[in-house]
Design a protein around this motif. Structure first.
Motif, mmCIF file in Angstrom:
data_model
loop_
_atom_site.group_PDB
_atom_site.id
_atom_site.type_symbol
_atom_site.label_atom_id
_atom_site.label_comp_id
_atom_site.label_asym_id
_atom_site.label_seq_id
_atom_site.Cartn_x
_atom_site.Cartn_y
_atom_site.Cartn_z
ATOM 1 N N ILE A 193 10.519 30.119 28.603
ATOM 2 C CA ILE A 193 10.778 28.976 29.467
ATOM 3 C C ILE A 193 11.630 27.935 28.734
ATOM 4 O O ILE A 193 12.603 27.396 29.273
ATOM 5 C CB ILE A 193 9.446 28.346 29.937
ATOM 6 C CG1 ILE A 193 8.659 29.352 30.784
ATOM 7 C CG2 ILE A 193 9.703 27.064 30.715
ATOM 8 C CD1 ILE A 193 9.315 29.681 32.090
ATOM 9 N N SER A 194 11.272 27.648 27.465
ATOM 10 C CA SER A 194 12.041 26.659 26.701
ATOM 11 C C SER A 194 13.480 27.105 26.497
ATOM 12 O O SER A 194 14.420 26.320 26.610
ATOM 13 C CB SER A 194 11.362 26.397 25.351
ATOM 14 O OG SER A 194 10.111 25.786 25.529
ATOM 15 N N THR A 195 13.657 28.383 26.169
ATOM 16 C CA THR A 195 15.016 28.880 25.953
ATOM 17 C C THR A 195 15.831 28.804 27.239
ATOM 18 O O THR A 195 16.988 28.373 27.236
ATOM 19 C CB THR A 195 14.973 30.333 25.450
ATOM 20 O OG1 THR A 195 14.349 30.353 24.174
ATOM 21 C CG2 THR A 195 16.376 30.910 25.322
ATOM 22 N N ALA A 196 15.225 29.216 28.361
ATOM 23 C CA ALA A 196 15.954 29.161 29.629
ATOM 24 C C ALA A 196 16.332 27.725 29.970
ATOM 25 O O ALA A 196 17.439 27.442 30.453
ATOM 26 C CB ALA A 196 15.105 29.766 30.743
ATOM 27 N N ALA A 197 15.413 26.782 29.718
ATOM 28 C CA ALA A 197 15.704 25.381 30.008
ATOM 29 C C ALA A 197 16.861 24.882 29.153
ATOM 30 O O ALA A 197 17.784 24.218 29.647
ATOM 31 C CB ALA A 197 14.459 24.541 29.781
ATOM 32 N N ALA A 198 16.837 25.171 27.859
ATOM 33 C CA ALA A 198 17.883 24.690 26.958
ATOM 34 C C ALA A 198 19.240 25.248 27.347
ATOM 35 O O ALA A 198 20.242 24.526 27.408
ATOM 36 C CB ALA A 198 17.540 25.065 25.523
ATOM 37 N N LEU A 199 19.316 26.565 27.621
ATOM 38 C CA LEU A 199 20.598 27.178 27.966
ATOM 39 C C LEU A 199 21.097 26.695 29.319
ATOM 40 O O LEU A 199 22.307 26.517 29.531
ATOM 41 C CB LEU A 199 20.465 28.700 27.963
ATOM 42 C CG LEU A 199 20.204 29.336 26.599
ATOM 43 C CD1 LEU A 199 20.070 30.840 26.722
ATOM 44 C CD2 LEU A 199 21.304 28.985 25.611
ATOM 45 N N THR A 200 20.174 26.473 30.266
ATOM 46 C CA THR A 200 20.578 25.965 31.581
ATOM 47 C C THR A 200 21.134 24.548 31.447
ATOM 48 O O THR A 200 22.178 24.207 32.025
ATOM 49 C CB THR A 200 19.384 25.979 32.537
ATOM 50 O OG1 THR A 200 18.928 27.331 32.682
ATOM 51 C CG2 THR A 200 19.781 25.423 33.900
ATOM 52 N N ALA A 201 20.442 23.724 30.675
ATOM 53 C CA ALA A 201 20.882 22.343 30.511
ATOM 54 C C ALA A 201 22.256 22.279 29.869
ATOM 55 O O ALA A 201 23.169 21.598 30.357
ATOM 56 C CB ALA A 201 19.858 21.576 29.673
ATOM 57 N N VAL A 202 22.439 23.003 28.783
ATOM 58 C CA VAL A 202 23.720 22.963 28.083
ATOM 59 C C VAL A 202 24.832 23.552 28.929
ATOM 60 O O VAL A 202 25.950 23.060 28.941
ATOM 61 C CB VAL A 202 23.597 23.714 26.736
ATOM 62 C CG1 VAL A 202 24.963 23.911 26.128
ATOM 63 C CG2 VAL A 202 22.706 22.937 25.795
ATOM 64 N N GLY A 203 24.522 24.612 29.698
ATOM 65 C CA GLY A 203 25.537 25.232 30.541
ATOM 66 C C GLY A 203 25.997 24.338 31.674
ATOM 67 O O GLY A 203 27.075 24.556 32.250
ATOM 68 N N ASP A 204 25.210 23.299 32.027
ATOM 69 C CA ASP A 204 25.573 22.422 33.138
ATOM 70 C C ASP A 204 26.222 21.111 32.687
ATOM 71 O O ASP A 204 26.602 20.288 33.518
ATOM 72 C CB ASP A 204 24.327 22.100 33.971
ATOM 73 C CG ASP A 204 23.938 23.258 34.874
ATOM 74 O OD1 ASP A 204 24.781 24.150 35.063
ATOM 75 O OD2 ASP A 204 22.794 23.275 35.358
ATOM 76 N N ILE A 205 26.308 20.868 31.375
ATOM 77 C CA ILE A 205 26.840 19.594 30.886
ATOM 78 C C ILE A 205 28.323 19.738 30.561
ATOM 79 O O ILE A 205 28.697 20.529 29.680
ATOM 80 C CB ILE A 205 26.087 19.125 29.630
ATOM 81 C CG1 ILE A 205 24.608 18.914 29.955
ATOM 82 C CG2 ILE A 205 26.705 17.857 29.076
ATOM 83 C CD1 ILE A 205 23.777 18.578 28.747
ATOM 84 N N PRO A 206 29.204 19.024 31.235
ATOM 85 C CA PRO A 206 30.625 19.057 30.851
ATOM 86 C C PRO A 206 30.785 18.538 29.413
ATOM 87 O O PRO A 206 30.090 17.610 28.984
ATOM 88 C CB PRO A 206 31.292 18.120 31.870
ATOM 89 C CG PRO A 206 30.313 18.047 33.017
ATOM 90 C CD PRO A 206 28.957 18.166 32.406
ATOM 91 N N PHE A 207 31.706 19.112 28.684
ATOM 92 C CA PHE A 207 32.011 18.716 27.309
ATOM 93 C C PHE A 207 30.737 18.687 26.465
ATOM 94 O O PHE A 207 30.446 17.723 25.758
ATOM 95 C CB PHE A 207 32.708 17.345 27.281
ATOM 96 C CG PHE A 207 33.849 17.250 28.242
ATOM 97 C CD1 PHE A 207 34.863 18.204 28.208
ATOM 98 C CD2 PHE A 207 33.913 16.234 29.187
ATOM 99 C CE1 PHE A 207 35.921 18.118 29.083
ATOM 100 C CE2 PHE A 207 34.963 16.159 30.068
ATOM 101 C CZ PHE A 207 35.982 17.100 30.025
ATOM 102 N N ALA A 208 29.948 19.772 26.568
ATOM 103 C CA ALA A 208 28.653 19.813 25.888
ATOM 104 C C ALA A 208 28.803 19.757 24.374
ATOM 105 O O ALA A 208 27.873 19.386 23.667
ATOM 106 C CB ALA A 208 27.904 21.081 26.277
ATOM 107 N N ASP A 209 29.981 20.123 23.848
ATOM 108 C CA ASP A 209 30.149 20.103 22.401
ATOM 109 C C ASP A 209 30.051 18.689 21.834
ATOM 110 O O ASP A 209 29.804 18.491 20.653
ATOM 111 C CB ASP A 209 31.488 20.751 22.002
ATOM 112 C CG ASP A 209 32.677 20.070 22.643
ATOM 113 O OD1 ASP A 209 32.515 19.506 23.733
ATOM 114 O OD2 ASP A 209 33.769 20.115 22.041
#
Length: 816
Positions: free
Chosen positions: A244-260
């Motif tokens: 659950i934690s991994t899915a949340a982290a990857l989902t959050a980062v995948g939705d943030i523009p300019f996540a770097d």
């Protein structure tokens, strides 16, 4: 659209997916915007991944990121990474908690500290990860797909000391235990937001399918460490990784523009390989038989310390190559990056020298079958191995009176020098002792042990040796063999004293025990040994208790004088073989016909021979055979009786052109019929014969270019007279291009042709175009492409046969 990158830590792990009630599996290599939008409505249930507070904070971060823009500067230094491999990548940090360890646990049943234990090579590496956002948002499905399918990792290249056989080391790895060791732990943060922080734990494994070796450096091997796939582990194990934690982290980062610019992920990966040294087959530089010195032992080192170096090949070093797009396990290493990020291990003590007992007075070093171990020291003590030797003390001598250091010898593995006396190079002194110090009658096991002390204070224990001692018996005796004649059944001779048994050696190898000894005379059966003049034959004499009385007594050899005769049977011209009988030492013969040498050979066995004549003897000829022994010495020559009533004949076929209906030629003698063979297969009987000329009908299609064609001649009684091969000539190819035109604006050249043209090549103003053309039914077309030919161009077309032979060249007419 430019790709976005996000700093994260990955650990050479394969990441698998959360339970399907939260997120589905994805298998497509690319994620379309439409697919992402659909999934966000149906499958990305934010209530299952984020708290209400996290959802609010995540929304604010997205809004903030959307207004940031991009300054064009990538915050990650490894911009050369091949992003086609995966969206989850790993980069080794230059700082952080890093360890490279080595440990060795000797076998509890071994007799020295290097024997058959377990070698452990461990590592811990600090990492930064990069998540490649290919879209402004909605990248979560791709990240989670790579996670659940294990599509991220790194390659580790291990380099052992030179001489270590990396292939054999890999064979010793305890994979079950090794794959219990790897782990990856890291923290994901959305910068400046305390609620958007996840602590992740991912399962990783050593990927055996990715092992490679470097032929130029046999002491190296390389392997990838990748993640555990969800499809390959139990539900309980998968849930232990907190999906659950991994899915949340990857989902959050995948939705943030300019996540770097707004996210960070750091941590470390660790693991170990466990080598069962008892299974190690030995070094490549081991000169002993079956690698006896290094097999099953911790490998030696010039520095006396066992160590290794591993290279962590991260995103800078990997590229997709031909098969690695979307599959990191099939990625390859970039040229020039094979040895990136080296990490040298700690060191553990190992050996550089070994104990190899040997007679310093060189009386008992009678074993000549082994390679010399030390420079200038020939041969060895008898025995089954370099660590287990035998000593049969000669009559009149006593092991208990020998110098106590007589059999001591210590050799440096790398220099092959005898260092027993110490005070050489880095060696300070050598200590060797044996127990027991005294032996009685019969066999006694004497164990030799020792150690080497070095000028820097190092001390290394030596591998122990065993010496089985048989002290000198009270019995005595001698043997005097007679000269043995090659081919005799028995070795004979005389003996004195207590000799009761003999042992025969041929070229230093024991081949038989026994002998009949009576009244001072012995016989020893040797007919089955096939002794030759090139052999070295010796004998040992033993008493009733098998105590050695005399050793390596030579048996002189002499060649037997050869005799023999040959008796050929009557030969009928046309027969394949001359047959007959022989006696004595005949092994081959020579054939002469009409005084001329023809051949040598024959099959001689059990008094009967056959000799291939091959049609060399005809009626009226004079022929004889010369019988010879194995050395080529002539034993007898005998005339061959030739059946005068036999028919004879020959044929001489002319060359045959493929497609003709007749084979023609000439013949002589009593030829009445022939038979045709094509490629060894009988086709037919026939032939017309008249006044020395013949013709033979051939059905269409029977003979093709390249076939092996033979005609055999027979008389009217079906007696074979002759056999000749027919030369086959293939039909010549020809063809012409009769017309060729091109209409400006068309894409093809069209025209007509005749003959064997199957392919063409076009030249535009002297520049060759591709091979091509469709030829059939007398017409052809050649695709040239639109607008490649312009008015005024010089265009020619060449026609070729199927074997690429140029048949015709024509200028192409260009029409406006």
């Amino acid at each position: 659209m430019k790709k976005k990158y996000w700093k994260v830590i990955t650990t050479a792990v394969a990441i698998s997916m959360v339970t399907t009630s939260v997120l589905p599996s994805f298998t497509n290599a690319e994620v379309s915007s439409k697919h992402v939008a659909q999934e966000s409505k149906v499958e990305s249930n934010e209530d299952k991944l984020f708290t209400k507070e996290q959802q609010r904070d995540l929304k604010k971060v997205k809004e903030k990121a959307a207004g940031m823009g991009k300054d064009g500067k990538n915050t990650y230094a490894s911009s050369s990474a091949d992003k086609s491999i995966t969206s989850l990548m790993v980069h080794r940090k230059s700082s952080g908690d890093a360890t490279t360890g080595i440990a060795y646990t000797p076998s509890p049943t071994g007799n020295n500290p290097y024997e058959g234990g377990e070698l452990t090579a461990s590592f811990k590496v600090p990492l930064t990860g990069i998540v490649v956002n290919r879209l402004i948002s909605g990248n979560g499905p791709e990240h989670r797909r790579n996670w659940e399918q294990g599509n991220h990792g790194a390659r580790l290249t291990y380099s052992f000391p030179e001489g270590v056989d990396a292939r054999q080391m890999v064979q010793t790895i305890n994979w079950e235990k090794s794959n219990q060791s790897p782990s990856a732990d890291f923290k994901v943060r959305i910068l400046g937001v305390n609620t958007l922080v996840w602590n992740l734990h991912w399962g990783i494994k050593w990927n055996r399918d990715t092992i490679t070796f470097n032929p130029a450096k046999p002491h190296e091997f390389s392997i990838m460490i990748t993640g555990k796939k969800k499809s390959e582990v139990s539900k309980a194990e998968w849930n232990s990784f907190d999906p659950i934690s991994t899915a949340a982290a990857l989902t959050a980062v995948g939705d943030i523009p300019f996540a770097d610019k707004m996210a960070d992920m750091t941590g470390s990966a660790s693991g170990a390989l466990y080598f069962d040294i008892s299974k190690y087959k030995g070094n490549t530089d081991d000169l002993t038989k079956n690698n006896e010195l290094t097999a099953g032992r911790l490998f030696p080192s010039k520095s006396r310390n066992a160590e290794y170096t591993y290279h962590f090949l991260d995103d800078n070093a990997l590229t997709a190559g031909t098969s690695g797009k979307g599959d990191i396990s099939k990625s390859v290493v970039k040229a020039g990056h094979e040895y990136d990020n080296p990490s040298k291990s700690t060191a553990i003590p190992t050996w550089d020298s070994y104990l190899s007992i040997w007679d310093q007075e060189q009386v008992y070093n009678t074993n000549k079958s082994e390679s010399d171990l030390a420079e200038g020291e020939k041969f060895a003590l008898p025995g089954k191995s370099i660590f287990n030797r035998n000593l049969q003390v000669n009559g009149g001598e006593d092991f208990n009176t020998f110098n106590k250091d007589r059999f001591n010898r210590v050799i440096n593995y790398f220099t092959h020098k005898d260092i027993t006396k110490g005070n050489t190079g880095e060696v300070s002194h050598v200590d060797v002792s044996h127990t027991p110090n005294r032996v009685g009658e019969g066999e006694t096991e004497v164990t030799y042990k020792g150690k080497v002390s070095y000028v820097n204070g190092d001390v290394r224990q030596l591998i122990s040796n065993n010496l089985t001692v048989k002290n000198a018996p009270s019995t005595e005796g001698t043997i005097t063999p007679d000269t043995f004649t090659i081919g005799d059944s028995n070795i004979t001779g005389k003996y004195t004293g207590d000799v009761k048994r003999l042992r025969l050696y041929i070229n230093g190898v024991s081949v038989a025990w026994g002998g009949n000894l009576q009244d001072g005379v012995f016989t020893f059966y040797a007919a089955n040994q096939k002794i030759t003049m090139n052999d070295k034959v010796t004998m040992n004499a033993y008493d009733a208790d098998d105590n050695l009385l005399k050793e390596n007594v030579p048996v002189n050899l002499k060649e037997a004088s050869a005799t023999g005769s040959i008796d050929p049977a009557m030969y009928t011209p046309g027969d394949s073989n001359i047959t007959g009988t022989y006696k004595g030492d005949v092994v081959k013969a020579k054939l002469y016909v009409n005084g001329n040498y023809v051949s040598a050979g024959g099959d001689f066995s059990n008094g009967v021979f056959t000799y291939y004549a091959g049609g060399k003897i005809h009626a009226g000829d004079k022929a004889y055979l010369i019988a010879m022994d194995k050395t080529g010495k002539e034993l007898e020559r005998k005339d061959i009786k030739i059946n005068a009533s036999a028919t004879s004949g020959s044929l001489n076929p002319s060359a045959y052109n493929v497609g003709e209906s007749l084979i023609r030629g000439s013949y002589t003698g009593s030829v009445a019929k022939m038979r045709l063979l094509v490629n060894g297969k009988l086709i037919s009987w026939g032939g017309d014969f008249s006044n020395g000329s013949f013709s033979y009908y051939v059905k269409a299609g029977t003979i093709k270019a390249g076939d092996n064609v033979t005609l055999e001649a027979y008389d009217q009684n079906d007696q074979k007279l002759d056999s000749k091969r027919v030369q086959v000539k293939g039909q010549a190819t020809s063809g012409s291009i009769d017309s060729s035109t091109y209409q400006i604006g068309d894409t093809t050249i069209k025209g007509t042709f005749s003959g064997d043209i199957t392919v063409a090549k076009v030249y535009i103003n002297g520049v060759a175009q591709a091979w091509g053309g469709d030829f059939g039914g007398g017409g052809f077309s050649y695709y040239i492409g639109k607008n490649k030919i312009k008015a005024g161009d010089n265009v020619t077309i060449e026609g070729y046969s199927k074997d690429s032979k140029l048949l015709d060249t024509k200028k192409v007419t260009i029409l406006n």
